[in-house]
Design an enzyme around this catalytic site. Structure first.
Site, short mmCIF file in Angstrom:
data_model
loop_
_atom_site.label_atom_id
_atom_site.label_comp_id
_atom_site.label_asym_id
_atom_site.label_seq_id
_atom_site.Cartn_x
_atom_site.Cartn_y
_atom_site.Cartn_z
N ASP A 7 -4.42 -1.98 8.27
CA ASP A 7 -3.87 -1.80 7.15
C ASP A 7 -2.95 -0.54 7.35
OD1 ASP A 7 -3.94 -1.46 4.53
OD2 ASP A 7 -5.26 0.54 4.65
N SER A 8 -2.41 -0.37 6.26
CA SER A 8 -1.30 0.65 6.33
C SER A 8 -1.64 2.21 6.49
CB SER A 8 -0.21 0.62 4.99
OG SER A 8 -1.42 0.92 3.90
N CYS A 70 -4.43 -5.64 4.46
CA CYS A 70 -3.55 -4.63 3.55
C CYS A 70 -2.90 -5.91 2.62
CB CYS A 70 -2.57 -4.00 4.31
SG CYS A 70 -1.34 -3.12 3.54
N GLU A 155 -6.29 8.46 -2.64
CA GLU A 155 -6.04 9.44 -1.21
C GLU A 155 -6.25 10.86 -1.42
OE1 GLU A 155 -2.98 7.98 1.28
OE2 GLU A 155 -4.04 5.94 1.49
N CYS A 189 -5.36 -4.57 -4.23
CA CYS A 189 -5.20 -3.38 -3.41
C CYS A 189 -6.48 -3.19 -2.85
CB CYS A 189 -4.13 -2.34 -4.18
SG CYS A 189 -3.83 -0.93 -3.34
N HIS A 191 -7.30 -0.09 -2.17
CA HIS A 191 -7.57 1.17 -2.49
C HIS A 191 -8.42 1.06 -4.11
CE1 HIS A 191 -5.06 2.65 0.26
NE2 HIS A 191 -5.12 4.12 -0.28
N1 DGL Z 1 -3.33 -1.19 1.68
C1 DGL Z 1 -2.22 -1.13 0.63
C2 DGL Z 1 -2.47 -2.43 -0.08
O1 DGL Z 1 -3.59 -3.06 -0.24
C3 DGL Z 1 -2.17 0.12 -0.16
C4 DGL Z 1 -1.74 1.26 0.24
C5 DGL Z 1 -0.22 1.47 0.99
O2 DGL Z 1 0.69 1.08 -0.28
O3 DGL Z 1 0.21 1.28 1.89
O4 DGL Z 1 -1.67 -2.93 -0.75
#
Ligand code: DGL
Length: 273
Positions: A7-8, A70, A155, A189, A191
């Site tokens: 993930d990012s 992600c 976050e 997403c 989050h």
């Molecule tokens: N993990 C990213 C997503 O699911 C969200 C966080 C980011 O923008 O890096 O799109």
């Protein structure tokens, strides 16, 4: 060989939690590119470059299977990596994303045939969800809404606070205004499941809200059954390790928002990959 989960930053932990719950026997390596997160607002070229580096990093750490947990990376980099890069790097390894498992099952949820997608700016502008859903179910009407403030709210641990209400209500209002017939909303997403109780506060009770974790985990279980050549390469000692490109202290602290047990991450770098 462990299964790689990328993930990012932190969000992939929500997906990993479900994967580990359904498939606890495997070894997993998690990598968060926290030093360069968020990916949401970044361009196609940048997200592709960063994600490819991460895939090469996982291969160097002996993973035969990598999950891009992600949405932004799945939306903007997965296809190119699968089609252009993997055949050269190592055609025996696999990289999977988290958009397809949800889109190919969306017909189980919607009755009105009107679906809404909530995601980052990057995911929404890629139109990946719309394209994928319409490939499987051309009769469905798909509307999207980017919610750029939702990731920072989570976050910064403000997702349960009163400040989150404004931004949640705003985007729910927008998507339901775009298409009042929506009966299914996909949280596109990693989050957004943390905002679920707020989201439910602002949508009518007849609308279903779909989080990805469970669907992605079931789809991975199914994939491993159908691909014994990959499954037999996945080690089964129940080990988990976590890496971040940022400070492990920062990672360990904020990771507690996303998962219940303490995490001890190690620092790594994607430079040179
Ligand atoms: N993990 C990213 C997503 O699911 C969200 C966080 C980011 O923008 O890096 O799109």
């Amino acid at each position: 060989m462990p299964i790689g989960i990328f993930d990012s930053g932190f969000g992939g932990l929500t997906v990993m939690k479900e994967i580990v719950r359904q498939l606890p026997q495997y070894d997993y390596i998690y990598l968060g590119d926290n030093a360069r997160a968020p990916y949401g607002p970044r361009s196609f070229d940048t997200i592709y470059k960063y994600t490819l580096q991460a895939v090469k990093w996982f291969f160097a750490h002996d993973c035969a299977l990598v999950i891009l947990a992600c949405n932004t990376a799945s939306a903007k980099a997965l296809r190119t990596i699968q089609q252009n890069d993997l055949p050269h790097i190592d055609p025996t390894r696999r990289v999977l994303g988290i958009i397809r498992p949800v889109t190919e099952n969306v017909d189980h949820f919607t009755k009105s045939k009107h679906v809404g997608i909530l995601g980052t700016q990057g995911t929404v502008s890629s139109k990946s969800y719309v394209i994928e859903i319409q490939k499987f179910f051309p009769e469905l009407k798909v509307s999207q809404e980017a919610c750029p403030m939702w990731v920072p709210l989570v976050e910064n641990a403000e997702h349960e606070g009163p400040g989150a209400d404004y931004f949640v209500q705003k985007h729910i209002h927008n998507i339901l205004k775009t298409d009042p017939l929506i009966d299914t909303i996909i949280l596109g997403c990693t989050h957004y499941p943390l905002l679920l109780s707020k989201i439910k506060k602002y949508i009518p009770s007849n609308i279903q809200v779909i989080s990805q974790g469970e669907i992605v985990a079931s789809s991975l279980a199914d994939y491993l059954k159908r691909h014994p050549e990959i499954e037999m390469r996945c080690e089964k000692n129940g080990r988990r390790s976590y890496y971040t490109t940022e400070s492990p202290d920062i990672f360990n602290n904020t990771a507690s928002i996303f998962c219940d047990q303490p995490i001890e991450a190690m620092r790594t770098s994607l430079e040179g990959f």
